[in-house]
Design a protein around this motif. Structure first.
Motif, short mmCIF file in Angstrom:
data_model
loop_
_atom_site.label_atom_id
_atom_site.label_comp_id
_atom_site.label_asym_id
_atom_site.label_seq_id
_atom_site.Cartn_x
_atom_site.Cartn_y
_atom_site.Cartn_z
N CYS A 371 -59.61 16.66 37.94
CA CYS A 371 -60.78 16.39 38.16
C CYS A 371 -61.42 17.85 38.63
CB CYS A 371 -60.68 15.54 39.81
SG CYS A 371 -62.47 15.34 40.32
N ASN A 373 -63.74 20.50 40.99
CA ASN A 373 -64.04 20.64 42.53
C ASN A 373 -65.45 21.28 42.76
OD1 ASN A 373 -63.12 23.06 42.30
ND2 ASN A 373 -61.22 22.44 43.44
N ASP A 374 -65.80 21.71 41.59
CA ASP A 374 -67.32 22.68 41.93
C ASP A 374 -68.29 22.38 40.69
OD1 ASP A 374 -65.78 23.71 40.01
OD2 ASP A 374 -65.76 26.00 40.70
N ASN A 378 -70.21 16.36 44.93
CA ASN A 378 -68.99 15.83 45.60
C ASN A 378 -67.87 15.36 44.79
OD1 ASN A 378 -69.98 16.32 47.91
ND2 ASN A 378 -70.90 14.21 48.54
N ASP A 379 -67.63 16.15 43.75
CA ASP A 379 -66.54 15.54 42.50
C ASP A 379 -65.18 15.33 43.03
OD1 ASP A 379 -66.46 18.48 42.85
OD2 ASP A 379 -67.17 18.82 40.62
N GLY A 380 -64.86 16.32 43.81
CA GLY A 380 -63.35 16.42 44.27
C GLY A 380 -63.36 15.08 45.40
N GLN A 381 -64.20 14.86 45.98
CA GLN A 381 -64.32 13.71 46.82
C GLN A 381 -64.59 12.35 46.32
OE1 GLN A 381 -65.87 16.64 47.33
NE2 GLN A 381 -66.95 16.53 49.26
N GLN A 384 -60.92 11.57 45.08
CA GLN A 384 -60.00 11.39 46.08
C GLN A 384 -60.19 9.91 46.48
OE1 GLN A 384 -60.90 14.05 49.26
NE2 GLN A 384 -59.97 15.76 48.48
N THR A 401 -56.91 18.64 41.29
CA THR A 401 -58.69 19.31 41.36
C THR A 401 -58.35 20.97 41.11
OG1 THR A 401 -58.42 19.45 43.53
CG2 THR A 401 -59.48 17.23 42.77
N THR A 403 -61.08 24.12 39.84
CA THR A 403 -62.30 25.05 39.45
C THR A 403 -62.88 24.68 38.08
OG1 THR A 403 -63.60 26.99 39.36
CG2 THR A 403 -61.42 27.37 38.83
#
Length: 527
Positions: A371, A373-374, A378-381, A384, A401, A403
């Protein structure tokens, strides 16, 4: 915020403050959560990359503010036979180095964009030949009837043949292999802005092209583009006046920016669909506790994952309402989307557990989820939350996760078992998603972003017919049938269409497009 993050945030704000003092009245400072990974317009088919490049390079056909098709480097086009289109090219256009634009540059650029290392070849796989028929005219011959060709090529950017050959950039930058060349850091387009300074992951400075062939509506003379990964730092920079435009706005900070005296939030629907894909080709997954077989080849496992994801919960808690749950790989605003068809399988943990048990995994299994995260909102969330959802059916997600600078090269090498991706159809037509995301991958670019290699020959046959069908009623019926097949197969796990949210200084006027492209030529700033 940790001490380390505080120091980094303070350093970024200090740099921005210095830049603010140096910036003139017609300078617009833009902050984004990430950077374009290269200046090469053929190296990565990703919207931020293409949005940045589209201010420097141009295409034969482009888009108006309402996303309708517009002439750019081609002034007109027509079908001379079912398989051939003729494009008349614009006179008097120069590249930034003063080299005249001609048909040779078009032929070269299409060959480059179709070549090894190019991330744009998926859209060009059905082009048989691009040939020069005059200094300012080309013909594009396709393998079959292709009525939407002018839309399909609207993001194939034209480079200078002479400049590329002289600078060792005749082939595209291949991000999968970490290969770079002059086109990674320098640019020579025909567009309204040229690159003055490039510091990857630090800042890129663009200046207005005084010799541009067309009208530049906005008054911006200089654009300073700065990646700021930390959302709180981005918001602070906007509210304090150290940047003039930032995106994306974290959904939890929309009210704060709206209440500030100097900035506002511009929101709107986005054409991008966020979804998850699964490796359905390998006999054994690369990153899983299951050995000797691939659980994702079993539809019951894919459906169990789908029905275990609480998309409404993600909409409420992660996206704060700024998303639209979807069952399709396209959403409203894309030709071929159907509200009637866009119905998700129900969220049902018990049903998901039963499906896993029936498939032979009563205790679940482990698998890695890749995944960014930037890159997306809210891709990382989101990942999760998906991991937490799947834990309830016994699936242990090892969440990886990172970059987007390392994430995209990894998944584009298909070095993944389970991944998150977002897709905006560049033609604003469902065929683009079908051809790029669901078609069986081949070596010509078809299915180039079908990273899990989902494959259904019946759907492929329909996709080819959709490409050549000119009757809208028949074509829409075929699109509906194609998506029905994909949904029945649970080929991917669609999540939602995210909403656009740009933070903008009250001194700035700009145009927000549903494809999330940001054109500098339509940006103005008051003194």
């Amino acid at each position: 915020m940790s001490l380390k993050k505080s120091v980094v945030a303070a350093a970024i704000l200090s740099v921005l403050a210095t830049a603010s003092l140096m910036a003139g009245a017609q300078t617009i400072r833009i902050a984004n959560q990430g950077d374009a990974l290269s200046l090469d317009p053929h190296s990565l088919n990703e919207s931020l990359q293409l949005s940045v490049a589209a201010n420097v390079y141009e295409t034969l056909t482009g888009r108006n503010k309402d996303l309708s098709l517009a002439p750019l480097l081609a002034t007109s086009w027509k079908q001379t036979s079912p398989n051939v289109w003729r494009f008349e090219l614009r006179k008097g256009v120069q590249f930034h180095d003063g080299t005249p634009f001609t048909a040779d540059d078009v032929v070269f650029s299409f060959a480059r964009a179709k070549g090894d290392g190019s991330d744009m070849k998926a859209t060009l796989s059905d082009i048989k030949e691009v040939r020069k028929v005059g200094d300012l005219a080309v013909e594009i011959e396709t393998n079959g009837a292709f009525p939407i060709l002018p839309d399909v090529i609207s993001l194939t950017m034209i480079m200078s043949k002479k400049w590329c050959e002289e600078n060792g950039a005749a082939k595209p930058v291949d991000k999968r292999k970490g290969i770079e060349n002059t086109a990674s850091f320098k640019a020579n387009g025909t567009g309204p802005f040229r690159v003055r300074e490039r510091q990857p992951d630090v800042r890129t400075v663009f200046t207005r092209n005084a010799n541009y062939w067309g009208k530049i509506e906005g008054n911006a003379q200089e654009i300073i583009f700065t990646p700021i990964a930390n959302p709180a730092t981005r918001v602070a920079a906007l509210v304090s006046g150290q940047v003039d435009v930032m995106e994306p706005v974290p959904v939890q900070d929309i009210a704060r920016i709206t209440a500030s005296p100097n900035a506002r939030v511009i929101t709107g629907p986005e054409l991008r669909t966020i979804f998850m894909g699964m490796d359905q080709k390998r006999d054994e997954l690369l990153y899983s506790s299951v050995k000797g077989k691939n659980p994702f080849k079993d539809k019951r496992v894919r459906q169990a994952f789908f029905q275990a994801i609480d998309i409404v919960g993600i909409q409420k808690t992660v996206m704060r309402g700024a998303s639209r749950p979807t069952a399709l790989l396209v959403g409203p605003g894309v030709n071929g989307w159907s509200e009637q068809q866009d119905k998700r399988l129900p969220f049902d943990v018990d049903a998901a557990k039963k499906l896993l048990t029936d498939a032979g995994y009563p205790n679940g299994f482990e698998v890695t989820l890749n995944c960014p995260n930037d890159r997306y909102v809210n891709d990382g969330q989101i990942c999760q939350s998906v991991a937490s959802n799947l834990a309830k059916i016994g699936v242990k997600i090892n969440l990886a996760t990172e970059t987007k600078g390392t994430y995209f090269p990894k998944i584009l090498r298909r070095d993944t078992s389970f991944y998150l991706l977002g897709w905006t159809p560049t033609t604003y037509d469902a065929h683009n998603a079908l051809s790029s995301l669901t078609a069986c991958p081949d070596d010509k670019g078809t299915g180039q972003f079908n990273l899990g290699a989902y494959c259904n020959p019946k759907l492929d046959d329909l996709t080819k017919k959709i490409q050549s069908e000119s009757d809208k009623g028949k074509r829409d019926a075929m699109i509906k049938e194609a998506f029905t097949i994909h949904m029945d197969d649970v080929g991917h796990l669609p999540l939602h269409q995210q909403s656009l949210a740009w933070g903008v200084s009250k001194k700035v006027e700009l145009t927000q497009l549903a494809d999330n492209f940001m054109y500098f030529k339509w940006m103005s700033i008051k003194p």
